[in-house]
Design an enzyme around this catalytic site. Structure first.
Site, short mmCIF file in Angstrom:
data_model
loop_
_atom_site.label_atom_id
_atom_site.label_comp_id
_atom_site.label_asym_id
_atom_site.label_seq_id
_atom_site.Cartn_x
_atom_site.Cartn_y
_atom_site.Cartn_z
N SER A 111 86.24 38.59 83.17
CA SER A 111 86.52 39.32 84.30
C SER A 111 85.24 40.41 84.62
CB SER A 111 87.92 40.43 84.02
OG SER A 111 87.78 41.07 82.85
N ASP A 154 81.94 44.60 77.61
CA ASP A 154 81.94 43.38 78.34
C ASP A 154 80.96 43.64 79.47
OD1 ASP A 154 83.54 42.57 76.54
OD2 ASP A 154 85.25 41.77 78.03
O1 PMV Z 1 88.60 39.15 72.89
P1 PMV Z 1 87.93 40.33 73.36
O2 PMV Z 1 86.53 39.91 73.76
O3 PMV Z 1 88.45 41.27 74.24
O4 PMV Z 1 87.40 40.95 71.98
C1 PMV Z 1 88.39 41.83 71.41
C2 PMV Z 1 87.85 42.48 70.32
C3 PMV Z 1 88.81 43.42 69.41
O5 PMV Z 1 87.81 44.03 68.38
C4 PMV Z 1 89.71 42.80 68.67
C5 PMV Z 1 89.43 44.53 70.36
C6 PMV Z 1 88.44 45.65 70.75
O6 PMV Z 1 88.90 46.34 71.83
O7 PMV Z 1 87.30 46.03 70.48
#
Ligand code: PMV
Length: 323
Positions: A111, A154
């Site tokens: 996204s 991200d």
């Molecule tokens: O799956 P993703 O890329 O959204 O990563 C989640 C990473 C976690 O550490 C599990 C949660 C977070 O918000 O950092």
């Protein structure tokens, strides 16, 4: 006018889950992401297509704006595109094609890559100069608007590229490195629920605070060591640290049979390190493959959708193909 923009996706290399508990993490932008093509039209028609999900829509501009309504219950990847379009006014129509060249909803930041890539293409089309800081901020605001909350990871990875160390205070620092990072991403095609997984890890932490606290401390050491491993170009150590991190993620309950299968398959055929990436419970693994990458790819790809990638150093970029 024809514009092509690209924004990378990302993988978390170290520190998922422990980052929620104020430990450092390392994320890498990958050279797989979202390519957006925009072609201007003579009329006031706007077409939007996303081939990966067989999506196409046509609109007419009204007072330089595109009028649309999003379904607040049913969030879609296209919501991000509409929110970006809503930032601008248009003198003419255009055809917008958003090519998602990675897996959706699998922890690879699709996204964010869609949002950043569209911001770049549409700002170039409208002759508006946006620097990377502004793009990252605008993209993050759109993610917050649609998702309710979003970490800056991200959108930063999609905008700036490279390898980023996220420290205990959630400050992002670019990691200097001068080495290749041949990676394989394999997808088990089962979606993990990030919210539920984060909550179950929290409950395990509450139940066994000393044990899980020490697991988070070990994850912290891994992320710190990995930062210097990148800085020193120590590929052996990076592989070892990935394997150690995978064992710790397994111990806090976010690994699955399918993820394990992919992890061990990649190691069997020569990956230096491999681990789940993101929240776990499904989704993807990453394998670090400085050697034997073709064979590891072939073996994984027999059973699971798989792609090869490397780090993307530069982040979002655009090219004006025709004036
Ligand atoms: O799956 P993703 O890329 O959204 O990563 C989640 C990473 C976690 O550490 C599990 C949660 C977070 O918000 O950092």
């Amino acid at each position: 006018m024809k514009i092509k923009s690209f924004a990378p996706g990302k993988v978390i290399l170290f520190g998922e889950h422990s980052v929620v508990h104020k430990k450092p993490a390392i994320a890498v932008a990958i050279n797989r992401g979202v390519t957006t093509q925009l072609e201007s039209r003579e009329d006031n028609i706007v077409t939007i297509s996303v081939p990966l999900i067989n999506y196409s829509q046509q609109y007419e501009l009204v007072n330089k704006k595109l009028l649309f309504e999003l379904d607040s219950q049913n969030k879609m990847i296209t919501d991000y595109i509409y929110e970006v379009i809503d930032l601008f006014e248009f003198e003419t129509g255009f055809d917008l094609t958003v090519n998602i060249e990675m897996y959706l909803g699998a922890g690879l930041g699709s996204s964010a890559a869609v949002t950043v890539s569209c911001i770049k293409a549409l700002s170039v089309f409208n002759h508006i100069e946006m620097d990377k800081k502004e793009i990252a901020k605008t993209a993050r605001n759109i993610e917050i608007k649609i998702q309710g909350a979003a970490s800056p990871i991200d959108t930063s990875m999609s905008t700036y590229g490279g390898i980023i160390y996220i420290d205990e205070n959630f400050e992002l620092e670019r990691v200097n490195f001068d080495m290749d990072l041949p990676l394989i991403v394999s997808n088990c095609e089962i979606s993990g629920n990030t919210g539920q997984l984060v909550e179950s890890v929290r409950q395990t932490y509450v139940k066994y605070p000393e044990i899980v606290g020490n697991i988070f401390n070990a994850m912290q050491e891994i992320a710190k060591k990995a930062k210097s491993a990148f800085e020193n170009g120590d590929s052996e150590l990076i592989g070892d640290l990935m394997n150690l991190n995978q064992g710790l993620l397994d111990s806090i309950g976010v690994n699955t049979v399918e993820l394990s299968d992919m992890v061990y398959l990649s190691r069997k055929y020569g990956a230096k390190g491999s681990k789940l990436t993101g929240s776990g419970g499904g989704g993807c693994i990453i394998a670090y493959c400085p050697e034997n990458i073709e064979e590891i790819y072939e073996q994984l790809n027999k059973k699971y959708p798989t792609f090869k990638c490397e780090q993307s150093d530069n982040g979002v970029c655009a090219q004006v193909i025709e004036k």
